[in-house]
Scaffold this active site. Structure first.
Site, mmCIF file in Angstrom:
data_model
loop_
_atom_site.group_PDB
_atom_site.id
_atom_site.type_symbol
_atom_site.label_atom_id
_atom_site.label_comp_id
_atom_site.label_asym_id
_atom_site.label_seq_id
_atom_site.Cartn_x
_atom_site.Cartn_y
_atom_site.Cartn_z
ATOM 1 N N HIS A 189 0.852 -1.194 0.000
ATOM 2 C CA HIS A 189 0.000 0.000 0.000
ATOM 3 C C HIS A 189 0.882 1.237 0.000
ATOM 4 O O HIS A 189 1.923 1.239 0.652
ATOM 5 C CB HIS A 189 -0.910 0.003 1.236
ATOM 6 C CG HIS A 189 -2.077 0.917 1.080
ATOM 7 N ND1 HIS A 189 -2.000 2.261 1.357
ATOM 8 C CD2 HIS A 189 -3.337 0.682 0.663
ATOM 9 C CE1 HIS A 189 -3.180 2.808 1.112
ATOM 10 N NE2 HIS A 189 -4.003 1.879 0.684
ATOM 11 N N ASP B 224 -7.981 -5.443 -0.087
ATOM 12 C CA ASP B 224 -8.442 -6.306 -1.177
ATOM 13 C C ASP B 224 -8.050 -7.770 -1.010
ATOM 14 O O ASP B 224 -8.490 -8.617 -1.775
ATOM 15 C CB ASP B 224 -7.870 -5.791 -2.510
ATOM 16 C CG ASP B 224 -8.436 -4.431 -2.875
ATOM 17 O OD1 ASP B 224 -9.648 -4.234 -2.670
ATOM 18 O OD2 ASP B 224 -7.674 -3.566 -3.337
HETATM 19 N N1 CMC Z 1 4.255 -7.597 -4.642
HETATM 20 C C1 CMC Z 1 5.580 -7.554 -4.790
HETATM 21 N N2 CMC Z 1 6.329 -6.445 -4.627
HETATM 22 C C2 CMC Z 1 5.688 -5.317 -4.300
HETATM 23 C C3 CMC Z 1 4.295 -5.281 -4.116
HETATM 24 C C4 CMC Z 1 3.568 -6.471 -4.294
HETATM 25 N N3 CMC Z 1 2.243 -6.480 -4.155
HETATM 26 N N4 CMC Z 1 3.920 -4.019 -3.805
HETATM 27 C C5 CMC Z 1 5.050 -3.304 -3.770
HETATM 28 N N5 CMC Z 1 6.117 -4.073 -4.067
HETATM 29 C C6 CMC Z 1 7.536 -3.652 -4.071
HETATM 30 C C7 CMC Z 1 7.884 -2.869 -5.311
HETATM 31 O O1 CMC Z 1 8.342 -3.688 -6.348
HETATM 32 C C8 CMC Z 1 8.935 -1.940 -4.776
HETATM 33 O O2 CMC Z 1 10.133 -2.650 -4.654
HETATM 34 P P1 CMC Z 1 11.579 -1.908 -4.893
HETATM 35 O O3 CMC Z 1 11.669 -0.876 -3.810
HETATM 36 O O4 CMC Z 1 12.568 -2.991 -4.791
HETATM 37 O O5 CMC Z 1 11.495 -1.304 -6.274
HETATM 38 C C9 CMC Z 1 8.470 -1.603 -3.367
HETATM 39 O O6 CMC Z 1 7.704 -2.763 -2.973
HETATM 40 C C10 CMC Z 1 7.605 -0.363 -3.275
HETATM 41 O O7 CMC Z 1 6.525 -0.499 -4.193
HETATM 42 P P2 CMC Z 1 5.950 0.675 -5.072
HETATM 43 O O8 CMC Z 1 5.289 0.101 -6.285
HETATM 44 O O9 CMC Z 1 6.990 1.707 -5.302
HETATM 45 O O10 CMC Z 1 4.871 1.258 -4.048
HETATM 46 P P3 CMC Z 1 3.644 2.166 -4.398
HETATM 47 O O11 CMC Z 1 3.305 2.900 -3.178
HETATM 48 O O12 CMC Z 1 3.892 2.961 -5.635
HETATM 49 O O13 CMC Z 1 2.481 1.117 -4.775
HETATM 50 C C11 CMC Z 1 0.701 -0.412 -4.608
HETATM 51 C C12 CMC Z 1 1.474 0.717 -3.913
HETATM 52 C C13 CMC Z 1 -0.555 -0.700 -3.790
HETATM 53 C C14 CMC Z 1 0.263 0.048 -6.009
HETATM 54 C C15 CMC Z 1 1.594 -1.668 -4.690
HETATM 55 O O14 CMC Z 1 1.924 -2.116 -3.403
HETATM 56 C C16 CMC Z 1 0.951 -2.793 -5.486
HETATM 57 O O15 CMC Z 1 1.072 -2.814 -6.725
HETATM 58 N N6 CMC Z 1 0.221 -3.741 -4.810
HETATM 59 C C17 CMC Z 1 -0.519 -4.767 -5.506
HETATM 60 C C18 CMC Z 1 -1.848 -4.202 -5.993
HETATM 61 C C19 CMC Z 1 -2.824 -4.003 -4.856
HETATM 62 O O16 CMC Z 1 -3.015 -4.854 -4.016
HETATM 63 N N7 CMC Z 1 -3.528 -2.837 -4.877
HETATM 64 C C20 CMC Z 1 -4.538 -2.509 -3.883
HETATM 65 C C21 CMC Z 1 -4.102 -1.398 -2.991
HETATM 66 S S1 CMC Z 1 -5.126 -1.213 -1.532
HETATM 67 C C22 CMC Z 1 -6.703 -0.800 -2.034
HETATM 68 C C23 CMC Z 1 -6.814 0.316 -2.980
HETATM 69 O O17 CMC Z 1 -6.094 1.300 -2.936
HETATM 70 O O18 CMC Z 1 -7.698 0.218 -3.812
#
Ligand code: CMC
Length: 441
Positions: free
Chosen positions: A318, A375
């Site tokens: 998140h 989720d």
């Molecule tokens: N699985 C594997 N690695 C992950 C995941 C994941 N679900 N989420 C984040 N990471 C890693 C990412 O690769 C990055 O690694 P590094 O620092 O080595 O590059 C690090 O963690 C930080 O991730 P980010 O993508 O820079 O973080 P963000 O704040 O931009 O993204 C997120 C947040 C929710 C989009 C992301 O965690 C994600 O894609 N999660 C899976 C999709 C998901 O479950 N979404 C629902 C969110 S909650 C409800 C809502 O908002 O609707």
């Protein structure tokens, strides 16, 4: 960078941050929130320095002040209008929470009954809207239908376009909260080729939705009070989450004084993406894939760690929570309860739990503070309620509607609101000139 730490709220307005660039220095006011959150107000930055701030994806940017929802991602705290989500989940109903978010306080008995009555009165769709469903293929994703139908409401209720008319907006709000579930249930009925079931005035908000989804003219449908309760719980947990992607979209669109239906239709589109609300659908597909693969969750944890696999653990991580999402905690307990009620518990719940355990014991997830989000377990409950996977994000949208409305209302009623219009740092060609077609290389 902070010149002075604010000690208490009454000195907050005296705190300043100092920005130094080359030989210039600029004092910037520090805004302090109720819970001590501090933000540097850069509103005058460009006027005084000619520079703008650059913050792709708004990683560090508060786009507004807001009095609706408090979220502390480090401590795993979520409160609507100051009330902890745990208390609301245990004691409230979705309609009451909708009122709380939209109007800022828990309703009195009279206020609640007036609001519920308005929702009841506005539950039907204009008969002409029913024909829209005929134009969609049976395979249409219900999120596409939901967004289009919500936008279409603005053509049936043109009064909604007068965004400064308080009385009209009250009716628009009731129409939107109420009709969301009718639109959603009708899209499901369309997808399975069953007749639409009209709303019934003697049913509560959630019971009415379940009846529209699952009853058929051929036989009566028995409403299970426990299922109604679980649905209330899920909708409450999704009702608001401050400046998330879809809510920011609603605010962005609404900042041009676009009407509530149009603004929320845009929010629905933003919610649809798999990184946001669409993740609940993806979680189920992922759990199904793990089951079909038979290799166990660990293999998928490894895959999620391999960057070039393009695979992420859906329902994990998140932008704001760096701790267990408090909503996921509540939903996990509810999923267990729902499973106990079922004759045949869903094996996907066990897969989800094993996956969670594997991830939470893995240094990749620990170091990045990646925990299950809202989720992760919600889809398992929706599935148990008989809601098909492609409707999961629609369920999220029904729940989030009061939050979108509350933010749109807060923004529209704020006399200081201006149209959202970010700047950019241009990185394209420097001045170049038009070359006639016959002279181009
Ligand atoms: N699985 C594997 N690695 C992950 C995941 C994941 N679900 N989420 C984040 N990471 C890693 C990412 O690769 C990055 O690694 P590094 O620092 O080595 O590059 C690090 O963690 C930080 O991730 P980010 O993508 O820079 O973080 P963000 O704040 O931009 O993204 C997120 C947040 C929710 C989009 C992301 O965690 C994600 O894609 N999660 C899976 C999709 C998901 O479950 N979404 C629902 C969110 S909650 C409800 C809502 O908002 O609707």
């Amino acid at each position: 960078m902070l010149a002075r730490e604010p000690q208490e709220e009454n000195v907050a307005d005296q705190a300043k941050a100092e920005l130094k660039f080359n030989d210039k220095s600029l004092e910037l006011p520090v805004v302090v929130g109720t819970e001590g959150e501090r933000g540097i107000d850069i509103g005058k930055l460009r006027a005084q320095t000619g520079m703008v701030s650059l913050d792709p994806a708004y990683m560090n940017t508060a786009s507004t002040k807001s009095a609706i929802t408090f979220l502390d991602g480090e401590r795993g705290i979520l409160r609507y209008r100051g009330i902890p989500i745990e208390e609301l989940a245990e004691k409230s109903t979705f309609v009451e929470v909708a009122y709380l978010l939209i109007y800022g306080h828990l309703p009195s008995k009279q206020e609640l009954s007036k609001f519920s009555e308005a929702l009841t009165r506005h539950s039907m769709l204009h008969e002409d809207m029913k024909r829209f469903y005929d134009g969609y293929p049976g395979t249409a994703h219900p999120m596409a239908i939901l967004s289009a139908m919500v936008l279409s409401l603005s053509s049936f209720y043109p009064q909604a376009l007068d965004v400064k008319n308080h009385e009209e907006q009250e009716a628009t709000i009731a129409r939107l909260v109420s009709k969301m579930r009718t639109i959603a249930a009708f899209s499901y009925k369309k997808s399975i080729g069953q007749p639409f079931v009209y709303p019934r005035n003697n049913l509560s908000y959630c019971a009415n939705f379940l009846n529209m989804m699952f009853s058929v003219p051929a036989e009566p449908y028995d409403l299970d009070e426990e299922i109604v309760k679980v649905l209330n719980l899920l909708l409450i947990l999704h009702a608001d989450h401050e400046q998330n992607c879809s809510t920011s979209t609603v605010r962005q669109v609404g900042s041009s004084q676009a009407n509530l239906f149009a603004s929320v239709a845009a929010g629905i589109c933003a919610l649809w993406g798999p990184l946001h609300g669409g993740a609940n659908e993806e979680v189920l597909s992922m759990l199904e894939a793990i089951r079909a693969d038979g290799g166990g969750p660990k293999k998928f944890v490894e895959l999620a760690k391999t960057k070039d696999s393009g695979f992420r653990l859906m329902g994990f991580g998140h932008r704001v929570y760096k701790n267990y999402d408090p909503r996921a905690k509540i939903i996990k307990v509810a999923a267990d309860k729902v499973m106990k009620k079922m004759k045949q518990p869903d094996p996907l719940l066990d897969i989800a739990k094993t996956l969670e355990e594997a991830a939470l014991n893995d240094s990749y997830f620990v170091e990045r503070k990646l925990y299950p989000n809202v989720d992760f377990y919600s889809g398992i409950i929706y599935r148990a309620l008989g809601i098909p996977t492609n409707m999961f994000t629609v369920m999220f949208a029904i729940g989030r509607t009061p939050g979108w409305i509350a933010h749109w209302k807060e923004m529209t009623e704020d006399p200081t609101t201006k149209i959202f219009r970010p700047r950019q740092i241009y990185t394209g060609s420097a001045l170049t000139h038009y070359v006639p077609l016959d002279q181009r290389a």
